[in-house]
Design an enzyme around this catalytic site. Structure first.
Site, mmCIF file in Angstrom:
data_model
loop_
_atom_site.group_PDB
_atom_site.id
_atom_site.type_symbol
_atom_site.label_atom_id
_atom_site.label_comp_id
_atom_site.label_asym_id
_atom_site.label_seq_id
_atom_site.Cartn_x
_atom_site.Cartn_y
_atom_site.Cartn_z
ATOM 1 C CE LYS A 28 -1.715 1.601 4.023
ATOM 2 N NZ LYS A 28 -1.432 3.035 4.264
ATOM 3 C CG ASN A 29 2.309 2.628 3.525
ATOM 4 O OD1 ASN A 29 1.131 2.903 3.254
ATOM 5 N ND2 ASN A 29 2.706 2.378 4.755
ATOM 6 C CB CYS A 122 -5.388 9.971 10.992
ATOM 7 S SG CYS A 122 -3.784 9.356 11.499
ATOM 8 N NE ARG A 127 0.255 10.566 10.229
ATOM 9 C CZ ARG A 127 -0.161 9.485 9.552
ATOM 10 N NH1 ARG A 127 -1.315 8.954 9.861
ATOM 11 N NH2 ARG A 127 0.546 8.984 8.577
ATOM 12 C CG ASP A 311 3.133 1.410 9.406
ATOM 13 O OD1 ASP A 311 3.372 1.612 8.200
ATOM 14 O OD2 ASP A 311 2.856 2.329 10.197
ATOM 15 N NE ARG A 403 -6.822 4.164 5.298
ATOM 16 C CZ ARG A 403 -5.857 4.593 6.111
ATOM 17 N NH1 ARG A 403 -6.051 4.621 7.418
ATOM 18 N NH2 ARG A 403 -4.701 4.992 5.630
HETATM 19 C C1 EPZ Z 1 4.096 6.947 6.193
HETATM 20 O O1 EPZ Z 1 3.302 7.956 6.811
HETATM 21 C C2 EPZ Z 1 3.206 5.718 6.101
HETATM 22 N N1 EPZ Z 1 2.040 6.015 5.280
HETATM 23 C C3 EPZ Z 1 2.758 5.317 7.506
HETATM 24 O O2 EPZ Z 1 1.998 4.118 7.380
HETATM 25 C C4 EPZ Z 1 4.004 5.017 8.348
HETATM 26 O O3 EPZ Z 1 3.597 4.711 9.667
HETATM 27 C C5 EPZ Z 1 4.918 6.249 8.359
HETATM 28 O O4 EPZ Z 1 5.241 6.629 6.995
HETATM 29 C C6 EPZ Z 1 6.209 5.993 9.106
HETATM 30 O O5 EPZ Z 1 6.875 4.906 8.538
HETATM 31 C C7 EPZ Z 1 2.162 5.976 3.927
HETATM 32 O O6 EPZ Z 1 3.232 5.721 3.393
HETATM 33 C C8 EPZ Z 1 0.926 6.246 3.138
HETATM 34 P P1 EPZ Z 1 6.154 10.349 8.278
HETATM 35 P P2 EPZ Z 1 3.852 9.487 6.831
HETATM 36 O O7 EPZ Z 1 6.000 11.602 7.497
HETATM 37 O O8 EPZ Z 1 4.535 9.791 5.559
HETATM 38 C C9 EPZ Z 1 6.087 13.572 11.758
HETATM 39 C C10 EPZ Z 1 0.162 2.697 7.692
HETATM 40 O O9 EPZ Z 1 -0.272 2.145 8.706
HETATM 41 N N2 EPZ Z 1 6.017 14.581 10.675
HETATM 42 O O10 EPZ Z 1 7.391 9.532 8.128
HETATM 43 O O11 EPZ Z 1 2.742 10.344 7.259
HETATM 44 C C11 EPZ Z 1 4.806 12.769 11.856
HETATM 45 O O12 EPZ Z 1 3.855 13.434 12.651
HETATM 46 C C12 EPZ Z 1 0.605 4.146 7.753
HETATM 47 O O13 EPZ Z 1 0.304 2.145 6.560
HETATM 48 C C13 EPZ Z 1 6.114 15.925 10.987
HETATM 49 O O14 EPZ Z 1 6.238 16.295 12.156
HETATM 50 O O15 EPZ Z 1 4.910 9.384 8.019
HETATM 51 C C14 EPZ Z 1 5.260 11.485 12.491
HETATM 52 O O16 EPZ Z 1 5.327 11.682 13.899
HETATM 53 C C15 EPZ Z 1 0.371 4.779 9.114
HETATM 54 N N3 EPZ Z 1 6.039 16.844 9.987
HETATM 55 C C16 EPZ Z 1 6.677 11.304 11.955
HETATM 56 O O17 EPZ Z 1 7.087 12.588 11.452
HETATM 57 C C17 EPZ Z 1 5.883 16.486 8.672
HETATM 58 O O18 EPZ Z 1 5.838 17.376 7.796
HETATM 59 C C18 EPZ Z 1 6.791 10.304 10.827
HETATM 60 O O19 EPZ Z 1 5.903 10.716 9.821
HETATM 61 C C19 EPZ Z 1 5.794 15.099 8.372
HETATM 62 C C20 EPZ Z 1 5.868 14.164 9.380
#
Ligand code: EPZ
Length: 424
Positions: A28-29, A122, A127, A311, A403
């Site tokens: 998915k990701n 979410c 997020r 995850d 999802r």
């Molecule tokens: C991706 O989310 C994945 N989703 C998530 O999978 C996964 O848990 C996550 O990466 C971490 O591996 C998809 O790929 C669609 P991040 P993403 O930006 O991109 C903070 C699932 O279950 N952050 O690496 O949103 C954020 O709040 C989902 O399949 C900021 O502060 O994750 C988090 O604490 C859930 N500012 C951390 O970084 C930003 O601009 C990691 O977020 C962006 C992120």
């Protein structure tokens, strides 16, 4: 029955060992950012090993809204992004899937402007997308936030040096997408290293782009290339694989996952080996067997790849709930990713949560109960627990699970689980 709302549920009679083979579907990701990337070329793209998931359907709706042709036949998807005529993602579609924010970089790169509502928080907490916006501004985007919407435009994206304060997966992907349309070279430091980033690089390069270094903290993008028709097969879903490994671990038995990349599962393999599972791998398969007692995994800390994947935290917690001894979880990525704990407790789990820490004291038995999926991976954890529980577990709020997991009941029943999907 008047007044009683019927809902879809997974109904599991737990306690049976799992044996046999299960194929793991595409990631998915990985497919979500790659579907966004097809916008950049204005040409045809053929994507293979595309999973049947709600989030994929949401992405198709966004692509069609923009004007793309999208056709699907089983796991193969045909996209023609030539006829794009819009540059906005409607609020209703943004609300369906907050990770639609990854379309921002692609639409901006192709159309020079993009409008979308701020992706809400979410179940995992707020997020934020501050890094996404900061990086796109460095590439020359003018972004205005007003009334809950993002209004972005540029009179030409230009390559830039971008050092991310944290290795955000989504921000890294958005930068790769926008930078592929920018004039000049973009260097991303402290980029996310997840396998899905490498898959996105390989797809963009198949389209005629030029990205190097994905999978390492430094990714270099040479932009504004001539794009062409591309074909690509999506990598296997390592989190779905981890979830089925957790089912095998909690149930006992002997299960082989096929169509996987074991190199993407090293930290989960290490944890489940500590728990007493026997795990053997080939290039594209992973066998997991357990006949001895489940032991505690002592400590699980979620970290950016190649650390333990956030995850997989909740499915592995379900295993820890049934293991002998105590396992300490530290959730370092998201600020509230323990919503499944309350539901596991209803099944007899003994878990104490304090902020980012969860202390899981294994119990001899989990008991079937009526539980609700709280989020995608938390819902998967309830299925894992139900597989290993005594008695009947009814899991509702399946929208969350749909999802990211194709028909869990079909896969797990094929391994010998007594699991059906029905209206209750
Ligand atoms: C991706 O989310 C994945 N989703 C998530 O999978 C996964 O848990 C996550 O990466 C971490 O591996 C998809 O790929 C669609 P991040 P993403 O930006 O991109 C903070 C699932 O279950 N952050 O690496 O949103 C954020 O709040 C989902 O399949 C900021 O502060 O994750 C988090 O604490 C859930 N500012 C951390 O970084 C930003 O601009 C990691 O977020 C962006 C992120």
């Amino acid at each position: 029955m008047p007044g009683v709302e019927l809902v879809e549920a997974y109904v599991i009679q737990g306690g049976r060992p799992l044996n046999g083979f299960v194929r793991v579907h595409g990631a998915k990701n990985s497919v979500l950012p790659i579907l966004a990337a097809t916008i950049l070329s204005g040409k045809e793209s053929l994507i293979y090993n595309c999973p049947h998931l709600k989030d994929v359907d949401s992405s198709f709706r966004i692509l069609r809204h923009l004007g793309c042709v999208v056709r699907r036949q089983d796991e193969a998807v045909y996209i023609d992004s030539g006829p794009i005529a819009h540059h906005d993602v409607p609020d209703s579609l943004m609300r369906e899937m907050r990770s639609s924010v990854v379309f921002l970089g692609a639409i901006l790169g192709r159309q020079g402007k993009a409008v979308m509502s701020f992706p809400g928080g979410c179940e995992l907490g707020p997020r934020p997308i501050d890094l996404h916006l900061w990086a796109l501004r460095k590439l020359g985007a003018d972004i205005r936030e007003s009334g809950g919407n993002l209004y972005c435009e540029t009179n030409g994206l230009k390559g830039a040096e971008i050092s991310l304060s944290l290795p955000s997966v989504g921000a890294t992907e958005n930068i790769m997408l926008a930078a592929s349309a920018a004039k000049g070279v973009t260097r991303i430091q402290n980029a996310a290293c997840e396998p899905e980033i490498e898959d996105l690089q390989n797809f963009i390069n198949a389209m005629g782009g030029s990205i190097h270094g994905a999978g390492t903290p430094t990714v270099v993008v040479e932009g504004a290339r001539e794009f062409r028709r591309a074909e690509h097969s999506i990598i296997p879903d390592r989190i779905v694989a981890a979830t089925y490994m957790a089912c095998a671990a909690i149930a006992g038995g002997d299960v082989t996952l096929t169509g996987v990349n074991p190199a993407h599962l090293r930290t989960v393999t290490a944890a489940l080996s500590d728990a007493g599972c026997e795990i053997d791998v080939t290039e594209d398969s992973l066998r997991i067997a357990r006949s001895d007692a489940l032991k505690s995994m002592r400590q699980i800390r979620t970290m950016p790849y190649p650390g333990f994947p956030t995850d997989a935290q909740s499915p592995i917690m379900a295993v820890a709930a049934r293991a002998e001894g105590t396992t300490l979880f530290v959730e370092n990525i998201f600020e509230s990713r323990y919503r499944h704990v309350g539901e596991l407790t209803r099944m007899g789990a003994d878990i104490k949560v304090e902020g980012r820490i969860a202390v899981v004291s294994g119990v001899k038995k989990l008991y079937g109960a009526h539980v609700k999926a709280t989020d995608l991976r938390g819902g998967a954890a309830l299925v894992v627990a139900g597989i290993g529980a005594e008695g009947e577990t009814v899991v509702t709020e399946l929208d969350h699970i749909d999802r990211g997991y194709e028909s869990m009941h079909v896969a797990l029943s094929a391994l010998g689980a007594n699991m059906t999907r029905k209206t209750v």
